[in-house]
Design an enzyme around this catalytic site. Structure first.
Site, PDB file in Angstrom:
ATOM      1  N   GLU A  29       0.835  -1.198   0.000  1.00 41.75           N
ATOM      2  CA  GLU A  29       0.000   0.000   0.000  1.00 41.75           C
ATOM      3  C   GLU A  29       0.880   1.262   0.000  1.00 41.75           C
ATOM      4  O   GLU A  29       1.791   1.376   0.821  1.00 41.75           O
ATOM      5  CB  GLU A  29      -0.910  -0.028   1.247  1.00 41.75           C
ATOM      6  CG  GLU A  29      -1.910  -1.173   1.176  1.00 41.75           C
ATOM      7  CD  GLU A  29      -2.441  -1.631   2.528  1.00 41.75           C
ATOM      8  OE1 GLU A  29      -2.324  -0.872   3.505  1.00 41.75           O
ATOM      9  OE2 GLU A  29      -2.956  -2.758   2.597  1.00 41.75           O
ATOM     10  N   GLU A  60      -5.326  -6.308   2.693  1.00 46.04           N
ATOM     11  CA  GLU A  60      -4.305  -7.254   3.162  1.00 46.04           C
ATOM     12  C   GLU A  60      -4.671  -8.701   2.886  1.00 46.04           C
ATOM     13  O   GLU A  60      -3.799  -9.529   2.612  1.00 46.04           O
ATOM     14  CB  GLU A  60      -4.032  -7.060   4.660  1.00 46.04           C
ATOM     15  CG  GLU A  60      -3.234  -5.808   5.006  1.00 46.04           C
ATOM     16  CD  GLU A  60      -4.067  -4.546   5.011  1.00 46.04           C
ATOM     17  OE1 GLU A  60      -5.299  -4.646   4.891  1.00 46.04           O
ATOM     18  OE2 GLU A  60      -3.477  -3.448   5.128  1.00 46.04           O
ATOM     19  N   GLN A  82       2.071  -2.444   5.690  1.00 43.07           N
ATOM     20  CA  GLN A  82       2.419  -1.085   6.110  1.00 43.07           C
ATOM     21  C   GLN A  82       2.890  -0.998   7.572  1.00 43.07           C
ATOM     22  O   GLN A  82       3.888  -0.355   7.863  1.00 43.07           O
ATOM     23  CB  GLN A  82       1.207  -0.192   5.878  1.00 43.07           C
ATOM     24  CG  GLN A  82       1.567   1.246   5.693  1.00 43.07           C
ATOM     25  CD  GLN A  82       0.455   1.984   4.967  1.00 43.07           C
ATOM     26  OE1 GLN A  82      -0.670   2.067   5.455  1.00 43.07           O
ATOM     27  NE2 GLN A  82       0.753   2.513   3.798  1.00 43.07           N
ATOM     28  N   PHE A  83       2.156  -1.605   8.462  1.00 42.55           N
ATOM     29  CA  PHE A  83       2.576  -1.757   9.857  1.00 42.55           C
ATOM     30  C   PHE A  83       2.416  -3.235  10.172  1.00 42.55           C
ATOM     31  O   PHE A  83       1.434  -3.845   9.743  1.00 42.55           O
ATOM     32  CB  PHE A  83       1.677  -0.950  10.802  1.00 42.55           C
ATOM     33  CG  PHE A  83       1.960   0.529  10.832  1.00 42.55           C
ATOM     34  CD1 PHE A  83       2.664   1.090  11.896  1.00 42.55           C
ATOM     35  CD2 PHE A  83       1.528   1.355   9.805  1.00 42.55           C
ATOM     36  CE1 PHE A  83       2.921   2.454  11.926  1.00 42.55           C
ATOM     37  CE2 PHE A  83       1.788   2.715   9.830  1.00 42.55           C
ATOM     38  CZ  PHE A  83       2.483   3.274  10.895  1.00 42.55           C
ATOM     39  N   ASP A  85       1.342  -4.765  12.494  1.00 43.09           N
ATOM     40  CA  ASP A  85       0.063  -5.073  13.143  1.00 43.09           C
ATOM     41  C   ASP A  85      -1.004  -5.519  12.137  1.00 43.09           C
ATOM     42  O   ASP A  85      -1.896  -6.286  12.467  1.00 43.09           O
ATOM     43  CB  ASP A  85      -0.454  -3.839  13.878  1.00 43.09           C
ATOM     44  CG  ASP A  85       0.609  -3.226  14.763  1.00 43.09           C
ATOM     45  OD1 ASP A  85       0.476  -3.282  15.976  1.00 43.09           O
ATOM     46  OD2 ASP A  85       1.615  -2.709  14.204  1.00 43.09           O
ATOM     47  N   PHE A  86      -0.929  -5.010  10.921  1.00 48.87           N
ATOM     48  CA  PHE A  86      -1.970  -5.305   9.935  1.00 48.87           C
ATOM     49  C   PHE A  86      -1.831  -6.708   9.357  1.00 48.87           C
ATOM     50  O   PHE A  86      -2.660  -7.166   8.582  1.00 48.87           O
ATOM     51  CB  PHE A  86      -1.968  -4.288   8.785  1.00 48.87           C
ATOM     52  CG  PHE A  86      -1.959  -2.853   9.227  1.00 48.87           C
ATOM     53  CD1 PHE A  86      -2.390  -2.490  10.503  1.00 48.87           C
ATOM     54  CD2 PHE A  86      -1.511  -1.849   8.374  1.00 48.87           C
ATOM     55  CE1 PHE A  86      -2.363  -1.166  10.918  1.00 48.87           C
ATOM     56  CE2 PHE A  86      -1.495  -0.525   8.780  1.00 48.87           C
ATOM     57  CZ  PHE A  86      -1.915  -0.179  10.047  1.00 48.87           C
ATOM     58  N   MET A  88      -2.304  -9.335  10.731  1.00 46.19           N
ATOM     59  CA  MET A  88      -3.374 -10.203  11.218  1.00 46.19           C
ATOM     60  C   MET A  88      -4.394 -10.478  10.117  1.00 46.19           C
ATOM     61  O   MET A  88      -4.962 -11.551  10.040  1.00 46.19           O
ATOM     62  CB  MET A  88      -4.093  -9.544  12.392  1.00 46.19           C
ATOM     63  CG  MET A  88      -3.717 -10.093  13.727  1.00 46.19           C
ATOM     64  SD  MET A  88      -2.018  -9.762  14.130  1.00 46.19           S
ATOM     65  CE  MET A  88      -2.189  -8.170  14.901  1.00 46.19           C
ATOM     66  N   HIS A 129      -0.478  -0.095  16.357  1.00 46.84           N
ATOM     67  CA  HIS A 129       0.582   0.164  15.381  1.00 46.84           C
ATOM     68  C   HIS A 129       1.978  -0.057  15.972  1.00 46.84           C
ATOM     69  O   HIS A 129       2.953   0.478  15.446  1.00 46.84           O
ATOM     70  CB  HIS A 129       0.515   1.606  14.868  1.00 46.84           C
ATOM     71  CG  HIS A 129      -0.648   1.893  13.970  1.00 46.84           C
ATOM     72  ND1 HIS A 129      -1.939   1.960  14.421  1.00 46.84           N
ATOM     73  CD2 HIS A 129      -0.710   2.129  12.630  1.00 46.84           C
ATOM     74  CE1 HIS A 129      -2.755   2.244  13.404  1.00 46.84           C
ATOM     75  NE2 HIS A 129      -2.033   2.341  12.312  1.00 46.84           N
TER      76      HIS A 129
END
Ligand SMILES: Cc1ncc(C[n+]2csc(CCOP(=O)(O)OP(=O)(O)O)c2C)c(N)n1
Lengths: 326, 310
Positions: A29, A60, A82-83, A85-86, A88, A129
């Site tokens: 992204e 994602e 991007q982070f 955390d994403f 998941m 994040h």
């Protein structure tokens, strides 16, 4: 030697690989003209064009599967989440698809995909994040997990990750992005599964990962003044793990502290501690193995709280003192 | 085509029998009644073209050219199986004929297929990907995200939905508020149509058009094919969610094999004798497959940790 940042080192590594191998491309992204959330891919679309520096929708679940599908059919994609955390939202494609495909298909598939994951706390991004969830990935057979702590390693490990025929999770620490280090311009590779002794010492072995390596090195300087000689080992890759280098060091020092940013409970430090405890070098230990990890809390926003949630230099110093008094 | 459809049915009936005899463990999802979608959709595909499949994937595999011997061996967990006995029913893959694998995760084949189509486009390989999935998977995020991705990138892919009216026990009517799943293509700018999935020629016609679009660089197509699974979802399904009348109706009036056979006989392309010959041929092939599978060795325990990493 020339000094560049961790971020530039990763970019340079990817660019060099993209120049020599047409199958390598990056997707994610905002990685095009925007350069990615952290500017890591700045300028790459100008050199390689939008086909190979491929902007994706915020999807994602699809882009991770798409990268895996491209990898199993002959490309070598690098996917930027991007982070971290994403990730998941991409877990199915990583854990159920990429990790298992080769095994499930009786060894007939290869999945050479690199997934880049900016992780870690300290930048004020709060709980969604800033996480460190690398242990989740390290738990899954079929994945490799990389965590560079400096610019030099980041460049060499990225190159090895791209060349690897397996899915590789490449964890980057956001706070390290702007840290400079000596990095040769030429291409070099650091094999996955080779730990590095970042500092030699005789009294305590600290096994630290990612940004904790830097903090452990600072702590070691402090402790040196008190006559405590700390050896700092950076595994660099959690999977595969270079157990040999760690065990050799423990033999020499007889004391171990494992330091990691992720929540201490159920973290990868427990794996390293158990690995040592189960090994032959257990008999060399003069004190129980200690772990220093993050507090079991979501990462708070307030900067003081945020700092308190994960190990800092002073925490490491104190742990080492305790260990010496045992 | 008729032969392949008969082979699929026979494969599924044999698997069912072996399962009842305790020779196959685990579970399996039979596609009896859905032979026309699998076969019809694969007719326009070359060996280089690829498919992704679902948990109900035996028919898709056979239609794409994967051999029943290796499939049967896989179901019996033997080392001669396509996955060396490690995959089983839900993971049969045969990359050599473009079969990128069945999948135990609902809707997971869509993003994977999208990626395979991206490879085709980026490397200019010219192949097309056909993704099979059920009506149930169209409520997963991966379905929507993949359609969007394939559309904005004009990827050479055909999204082929086998709408058999149920996802396990969930009736399509209760789980979506639209008439046709094909309408979902509109949201992503993807041409789409709803067809009779038990009429194999209609399936061929629709897929041919879609494959040609994909090959010409005109991007993805969504096809919704109406069909019906005769058996339960998997082994332990009392089928309480549907009536026996409904089942009978589909079996009697809309059996894809009987329909196609009748049509061929009517047009004097096939005779009853020829049909019986085909039946015998199918039986021989199936017997050989079972024999091969039963006589194959189980994988050695030493292979437990093999093939995890390349
Ligand atoms: C992500 C996920 N959720 C749930 C399941 C359990 N499950 C397996 S098949 C199935 C029904 C799928 O229905 P559909 O897509 O219509 O395919 P069909 O079985 O009708 O061929 C369900 C709920 C699964 N395998 N994966």
């Amino acid at each position: 030697m020339r000094e560049i940042t961790y971020l530039e080192a990763i970019r340079e590594s990817m660019s060099q690989e993209m120049r020599t191998d047409n199958d390598v491309f990056i997707m994610g992204e905002d990685i095009g003209i925007y350069g990615g959330a952290f500017g890591l891919t700045n300028g790459m679309i100008e050199e390689f064009g939008p086909e190979r520096v491929r902007n994706t929708p915020i999807s994602e679940a699809a882009i991770s599967g798409c990268a895996v599908g491209a990898a199993m059919t002959g490309m070598r994609p690098i996917l930027e989440i991007q982070f971290s955390d994403f990730v998941m939202i991409a877990m199915d494609n990583i854990v159920n698809q990429a990790a298992k495909m080769r095994y499930m298909f009786g060894g007939k598939a290869k999945v050479p995909v690199v997934i880049r994951l900016p992780g870690g706390s300290g930048a004020g991004f709060a709980a969604q994040h800033s996480q460190s969830l690398e242990a989740w990935m390290a738990h899954v057979p079929g994945l490799k997990v990389v965590q560079p702590s400096n610019a030099y390693d980041a460049k060499g490990l990225m190159k090895a990750a791209i060349k690897d025929d397996n899915p590789v999770l490449f964890y980057e620490h956001k706070l390290l992005y702007n840290v400079k280090g000596e990095v040769p311009e030429e291409n070099y590779e650091i094999p996955l599964g080779q730990a590095d002794i970042k500092r030699e010492g005789t009294d305590i072995t600290i096994v630290a990962t990612a940004i904790m390596v830097n903090r452990a090195l600072e702590a070691a300087e402090e402790l040196e003044k008190e006559g405590i000689h700390v050896e700092v080992i950076d595994p660099r890759t959690l999977v595969p793990l270079d157990t040999e280098t760690i065990l050799q060091s423990v033999k020499k020092t007889s004391r171990v502290l494992v330091v990691y940013e992720a929540v201490k409970r159920g973290g990868y430090g427990a794996e390293i501690a158990s690995m040592i405890a189960e090994s032959d070098v257990f008999d060399y230990l003069d004190a129980p193995i200690r772990r220093l990890g993050g507090v079991a809390t979501p990462i708070p926003y307030n900067p003081e709280l945020e700092k308190a949630a994960v190990p800092q230099v002073n925490d490491i110093v104190q742990e080492c003192r305790k260990l010496m008094n045992k | 085509m008729l032969y392949d459809m008969m082979l699929i049915r026979s494969f599924e009936e044999t698997v069912e029998k072996l399962f009842q005899q305790g020779k196959i463990h685990g579970t399996m999802h039979l596609c009896i009644g859905q032979e026309a979608t699998a076969v019809g959709a694969c007719v326009p595909l070359t060996k280089e073209d690829k498919i992704t499949s679902t948990h109900r994937g035996h028919g898709h595999s056979i239609a794409k050219g994967t051999k029943v011997k290796g499939m049967m061996a896989e179901l019996l967990g033997k080392e001669t199986g396509y996955c060396k006995g490690k995959g089983g029913s839900m993971h049969i893959a045969d990359l050599d004929v473009g079969n990128l694998g069945a999948n135990g995760i609902v809707a997971a084949g869509l993003p994977l297929g999208t990626g395979a189509a991206l490879t085709s486009k980026m490397k200019d390989l010219g192949y097309v990907v056909l993704c099979f999935f059920g009506d149930g998977s169209t409520n997963e995020g991966a379905f929507h995200e993949s359609l969007n991705l394939a559309s904005i990138w004009d990827l050479p892919i055909v999204f082929f939905c086998e709408n058999n009216l149920y996802g396990m026990s969930a009736s399509i009517k209760e789980m979506t508020n639209i008439q046709n799943i094909a309408d979902r293509g509109i949201a992503y700018g993807i041409p789409s149509e709803t067809i009779d999935g038990n009429d194999v020629l209609e399936v061929v016609k629709a897929t041919e058009k879609a494959v040609e679009r994909a090959r010409n660089g005109e991007g993805p197509t969504l096809i919704e094919a109406h069909t019906y699974r005769w058996r339960g979802h998997s082994r332990s399904d009392a089928r309480k969610y549907r009536t026996r009348e409904e089942e009978k109706e589909w079996r009697k009036m809309r059996d894809p094999i009987a329909l196609f056979k009748e049509q061929l006989i009517e047009e004097s392309i096939l005779t009853e004798t020829e049909f019986m010959e085909l039946e015998n041929k199918v039986q021989v092939e199936m017997d050989e497959a079972v024999e091969f599978a039963e006589n194959s060795k189980a994988p050695s325990l030493e292979t437990l940790e093999a093939d995890i990493y390349a």
